[in-house]
Design an enzyme around this catalytic site. Structure first.
Site, PDB file in Angstrom:
ATOM      1  N   CYS A 111       0.875  -1.176   0.000  1.00  0.00           N
ATOM      2  CA  CYS A 111       0.000   0.000   0.000  1.00  0.00           C
ATOM      3  C   CYS A 111       0.913   1.226   0.000  1.00  0.00           C
ATOM      4  O   CYS A 111       2.106   1.105  -0.242  1.00  0.00           O
ATOM      5  CB  CYS A 111      -0.942  -0.021   1.204  1.00  0.00           C
ATOM      6  SG  CYS A 111      -0.087  -0.044   2.792  1.00  0.00           S
ATOM      7  N   THR A 112       0.373   2.401   0.273  1.00  0.00           N
ATOM      8  CA  THR A 112       1.170   3.627   0.137  1.00  0.00           C
ATOM      9  C   THR A 112       2.315   3.712   1.141  1.00  0.00           C
ATOM     10  O   THR A 112       3.461   3.940   0.762  1.00  0.00           O
ATOM     11  CB  THR A 112       0.269   4.872   0.289  1.00  0.00           C
ATOM     12  OG1 THR A 112      -0.846   4.716  -0.582  1.00  0.00           O
ATOM     13  CG2 THR A 112       1.020   6.142  -0.060  1.00  0.00           C
TER      14      THR A 112
END
Ligand code: ZN
Ligand code: ZN
Length: 450
Positions: A199-200
């Site tokens: 994810c980020t």
């Protein structure tokens, strides 16, 4: 005691420019048990406001999640404010690749129910039983393993502009939605496949990995520090990027370019493009992808309807907004019938186009304040400055900026420090040098760093 912002975004932007200090954009998170989030929030605000830190931070009983910008020179002092808390001792701060002095213009610390709106019922599984953390190099080699399934745990508008090659990108609007979908999809692979997730910034995978282990997946791995940390490592260690396109980030830039690949399309004309924007109609504000041509033709609107609305007098626009539920549209982020080329779910495996090289140069220049103008000699076109900070050398590229002068860039060809010709002048020196334009007393001198 000041516990909230007192400056507007414009005032803050001006202050940042005037200070001329290099800023760092960073993010971090930590799961912990915080008995009194409100008190914790106030302590942080007081400590960080004093350090000129800005950003968007969420605190909750379960921990902290922060995206921030701080003056580079305050990094050590900032770290100390974290070390005060046991659960943040030695915490890794994710640094963004591109630093933009205007990433954040306020210090906003909010007390929330959770640090990520994951909608998960945490009591049903052990959140500390998480997947194996991988560094960029390890992540890359597992990606090459045919026995690996890689899943993007971000939302559709994030994965659309950039993702790892071959990743499953669920067409979801919330993190919570994606978990059962993926669980279902990968039902038959629980025992023998590697489940690789990212994810980020790593925070979503922290819980997702625990969830999937609870669901019976045997080999669960997560990208440590997310795409942000991955990008830092590939640059530092000169590793090939298997992430293509842009990393979507929630500051005003709406994304930082990782590779030159453009993997998405303008939602209006279908041309390769990965620039997100918000519809100019304040009553709509839809987040979508729009190319420069469509931006000009549509006046930054998502539809002809919105374009009509922005030409109405403001009072009428506000009347129209009354009673209309736009919240739903805003959070749908780019899902609108008006957008013909909005795709999500199955994303192209290969780039649709390459970004022009000048995109990187558009990033605001890095500069450091040297001093203020003291005088200008009309006849010889010479400016006099007091050097308050750093040093200046012949050959340096500088920027002189002021309300009337604007922004003027040029190279230093000659320097006189305290009346003597020299190669280098240092802080405290009174310097004069030739300038190709007129300098004003309010002008500031900056050295351009890159
Ligand atoms: Zn277009
Ligand atoms: Zn619109």
């Amino acid at each position: 005691m000041q516990l909230y912002n007192t400056l507007s975004a414009e005032e803050r932007a001006q202050l940042i420019d005037e200070a001329g200090k290099q800023r760092l954009t960073l993010s971090f998170y930590a799961y912990a048990k915080i008995p009194n989030p409100k008190q914790f929030r106030d302590e942080l605000f007081i400590a960080w406001n004093a350090l000129d830190a800005l950003g968007r931070i969420y605190v909750a009983h379960e921990g902290i999640n922060a995206q921030m910008s701080i003056p580079e020179e305050n990094l050590a002092a900032f770290r100390e404010t974290l070390e005060v808390y046991d659960f943040m001792k030695g915490i890794r701060l994710n640094e963004a690749v591109e630093h933009d002095d205007h990433s954040f213009l306020k210090l906003t610390i909010k007390v929330r129910h959770k640090i990520v709106a994951d909608g998960l019922n945490d009591e049903t599984f052990d959140v500390t039983n998480k997947g194996i953390h991988l560094k960029a190099k390890e992540f890359n080699s597992l990606l090459e393993d045919p026995n690996t399934i890689v899943v993007d745990f971000r939302n559709h508008y994030e994965s659309e502009v950039g993702h790892f090659e071959g990743a499953i990108t669920p067409d979801v609007e919330t993190f919570r939605e994606s978990l059962p979908i993926i669980n279902e999809k990968l039902q038959d692979f629980k025992e023998d496949k590697n489940l690789l997730m990212y994810c980020t910034g790593g925070i979503r995978c922290e819980k997702a990995s625990a969830y999937f282990k609870h669901q019976g997946f045997k080999n669960v791995y997560q990208l440590e520090g997310g795409i942000i940390e991955y990008t830092r490592q590939i640059k530092e260690e000169n590793i090939e990027s298997k992430f293509i396109g842009k990393n979507f980030v929630f500051d005003h830039r709406l994304g930082e370019r990782i590779t030159e690949d453009i993997v998405s399309q303008c939602h209006q004309c279908g041309k390769p493009c990965d620039n997100h924007t918000n519809c100019a109609n304040e009553g709509c504000h839809l987040l979508f992808i729009q190319c420069d041509e469509c931006k000009a033709a549509m006046e930054n609107c998502c539809s002809a309807e919105c374009q009509d609305i922005i030409h109405l007098p403001l009072a009428e626009q506000i009347k129209l907004r009354k009673g209309v539920q736009v919240g739903n549209k805003i959070f749908r982020k780019g899902k609108s019938e008006a957008l013909k080329f909005k795709k999500s779910g199955e994303l192209p495996k290969k780039a649709l186009a390459k970004a022009e090289k000048n995109i990187r140069q558009k990033i605001s220049i890095k500069k450091v304040l040297l001093g203020k103008a003291e005088h200008y000699y009309t006849k010889s076109k010479i400016a006099q400055f007091l050097l308050e900070n750093g040093e200046i050398n012949i050959g340096d590229k500088v920027l002189i900026s002021g309300p009337t002068t604007g922004e003027q860039k040029f190279n230093i060809t000659e320097i006189f420090a305290n009346g003597e010709a020299c190669e280098t002048a240092k802080a405290g020196d009174q310097i004069t040098f030739p300038v190709p334009f007129r300098v004003r007393l309010s002008d500031k001198l900056f050295k351009i760093l890159s």
